[in-house]
Motif scaffolding. Structure first.
Motif, PDB file in Angstrom:
ATOM      1  N   ILE A  16       0.849  -1.196   0.000  1.00 56.71           N
ATOM      2  CA  ILE A  16       0.000   0.000   0.000  1.00 56.71           C
ATOM      3  C   ILE A  16       0.885   1.247   0.000  1.00 56.71           C
ATOM      4  O   ILE A  16       0.622   2.210  -0.722  1.00 56.71           O
ATOM      5  N   GLY A  17       1.958   1.207   0.799  1.00 60.55           N
ATOM      6  CA  GLY A  17       2.891   2.336   0.818  1.00 60.55           C
ATOM      7  C   GLY A  17       3.601   2.538  -0.498  1.00 60.55           C
ATOM      8  O   GLY A  17       3.732   3.667  -0.992  1.00 60.55           O
ATOM      9  N   PHE A  18       4.074   1.441  -1.098  1.00 63.64           N
ATOM     10  CA  PHE A  18       4.739   1.539  -2.398  1.00 63.64           C
ATOM     11  C   PHE A  18       3.788   2.111  -3.457  1.00 63.64           C
ATOM     12  O   PHE A  18       4.195   2.921  -4.301  1.00 63.64           O
ATOM     13  N   CYS A  37      -5.834  -5.180   4.408  1.00 67.37           N
ATOM     14  CA  CYS A  37      -5.162  -5.708   5.591  1.00 67.37           C
ATOM     15  C   CYS A  37      -4.954  -4.552   6.575  1.00 67.37           C
ATOM     16  O   CYS A  37      -5.206  -3.387   6.256  1.00 67.37           O
ATOM     17  N   GLU A  38      -4.474  -4.863   7.743  1.00 61.24           N
ATOM     18  CA  GLU A  38      -4.201  -3.825   8.736  1.00 61.24           C
ATOM     19  C   GLU A  38      -3.078  -2.909   8.232  1.00 61.24           C
ATOM     20  O   GLU A  38      -2.064  -3.376   7.720  1.00 61.24           O
ATOM     21  N   LEU A  39      -3.298  -1.607   8.361  1.00 63.81           N
ATOM     22  CA  LEU A  39      -2.284  -0.642   7.945  1.00 63.81           C
ATOM     23  C   LEU A  39      -1.229  -0.530   9.041  1.00 63.81           C
ATOM     24  O   LEU A  39      -1.470   0.052  10.096  1.00 63.81           O
ATOM     25  N   GLN A  46       7.212   2.838   3.620  1.00 58.65           N
ATOM     26  CA  GLN A  46       7.436   2.614   2.191  1.00 58.65           C
ATOM     27  C   GLN A  46       6.868   3.735   1.339  1.00 58.65           C
ATOM     28  O   GLN A  46       7.320   3.951   0.218  1.00 58.65           O
ATOM     29  N   ALA A  47       5.891   4.457   1.858  1.00 58.63           N
ATOM     30  CA  ALA A  47       5.315   5.571   1.099  1.00 58.63           C
ATOM     31  C   ALA A  47       6.291   6.737   0.972  1.00 58.63           C
ATOM     32  O   ALA A  47       6.156   7.576   0.071  1.00 58.63           O
ATOM     33  N   VAL A  54      -1.572   7.708   1.891  1.00 55.27           N
ATOM     34  CA  VAL A  54      -2.038   6.596   2.720  1.00 55.27           C
ATOM     35  C   VAL A  54      -2.978   7.113   3.810  1.00 55.27           C
ATOM     36  O   VAL A  54      -4.040   6.541   4.065  1.00 55.27           O
ATOM     37  N   GLN A  55      -2.594   8.210   4.457  1.00 53.34           N
ATOM     38  CA  GLN A  55      -3.395   8.765   5.550  1.00 53.34           C
ATOM     39  C   GLN A  55      -4.788   9.164   5.085  1.00 53.34           C
ATOM     40  O   GLN A  55      -5.761   9.023   5.831  1.00 53.34           O
TER      41      GLN A  55
END
Length: 237
Positions: A16-18, A37-39, A46-47, A54-55
């Protein structure tokens, strides 16, 4: 044009971060997570400088919940296992072709499937357009974030304004009406069940790939209504 980057049931928060990082590289900010999935901390690590993507991600339990909440003009699905002439639900276009066609003033949902299994056949059939990246037969399946980066680049490099200001673009609901009218007409043509289903999928994909203007949509809708009415009248005679 607003593009929602939709990650369906991501299994690892790092991906998710990538994905967020790649989105920001190409000016995309609207991330949607379906039953994720759980963040964990690695999603933000990775973001890198795209932590806010992401936030600010929107989270939904199902795709249908997301579709009903947003006014989506077109649904674009991604697949690593494209079909051919005999696998109609999986006939795709390339990222380059997609980038050239996405020159519209509408809301587009760009769907990325699960890391292991991708999108299901049912989810792919909901899409107006499918896109697939040509890869080596020896190792055809790409990491989702690598594939997303290629697709984002092709969209970004072709981004430009419509030559006509405030051009009206057919909404998702407009195209849904066109699809329903087409299905009504096809249902009266005495096709075997499997051929009727294939014809419906083909029509849906053609309408989806067209990115139709509002005026075109209304004209085509009127034409299909007349065709449907003529068929109904001929059956009553």
């Amino acid at each position: 044009m607003k593009i929602y980057t939709v990650f369906v049931e991501p299994e690892t928060s790092g991906n998710i971060g990538f994905l967020a990082r790649s989105m920001k590289n190409f000016g995309l900010t609207d991330m949607v997570l379906i039953n994720p999935c759980e963040l964990k901390d690695d999603a933000y690590y990775q973001a890198m400088h795209a932590k806010e993507v992401v936030q600010n991600a929107s989270i939904y339990d199902t795709l249908d919940e997301f579709f009903s909440d947003k006014e989506i003009t077109s649904i674009v699905g991604t697949t690593g296992t494209p079909g051919g002439s005999y696998n109609i639900p999986r006939i795709p276009i390339t990222p380059e072709e997609l980038g050239k066609k996405m020159n519209v003033n509408g809301n587009i949902a760009l769907l990325f499937g699960r890391e292991g299994d991708g999108l299901t056949n049912e989810e792919l059939e909901q899409c107006d357009v499918l896109v697939s990246i040509p890869t080596s037969d020896e190792y055809p399946i790409m990491n989702i974030t690598h594939a997303a980066t290629i697709i984002f680049y092709e969209i970004f490099k072709n981004k430009k304004s419509y030559p006509i200001d405030n051009l009206d673009v057919a909404s998702y609901e407009d195209k849904h009406v066109l699809t329903q009218l087409s299905e009504s007409i096809i249902s009266k043509l005495d096709y075997p069940e499997h051929k009727e289903r294939q014809a419906n999928i083909i029509v849906k994909r053609i309408i989806g790939r067209a990115f139709i203007a509002g005026r075109e949509s209304r004209t085509l809708r009127g034409t299909l209504k007349r065709i449907n009415s003529r068929i109904n009248n001929s059956h009553e005679e």
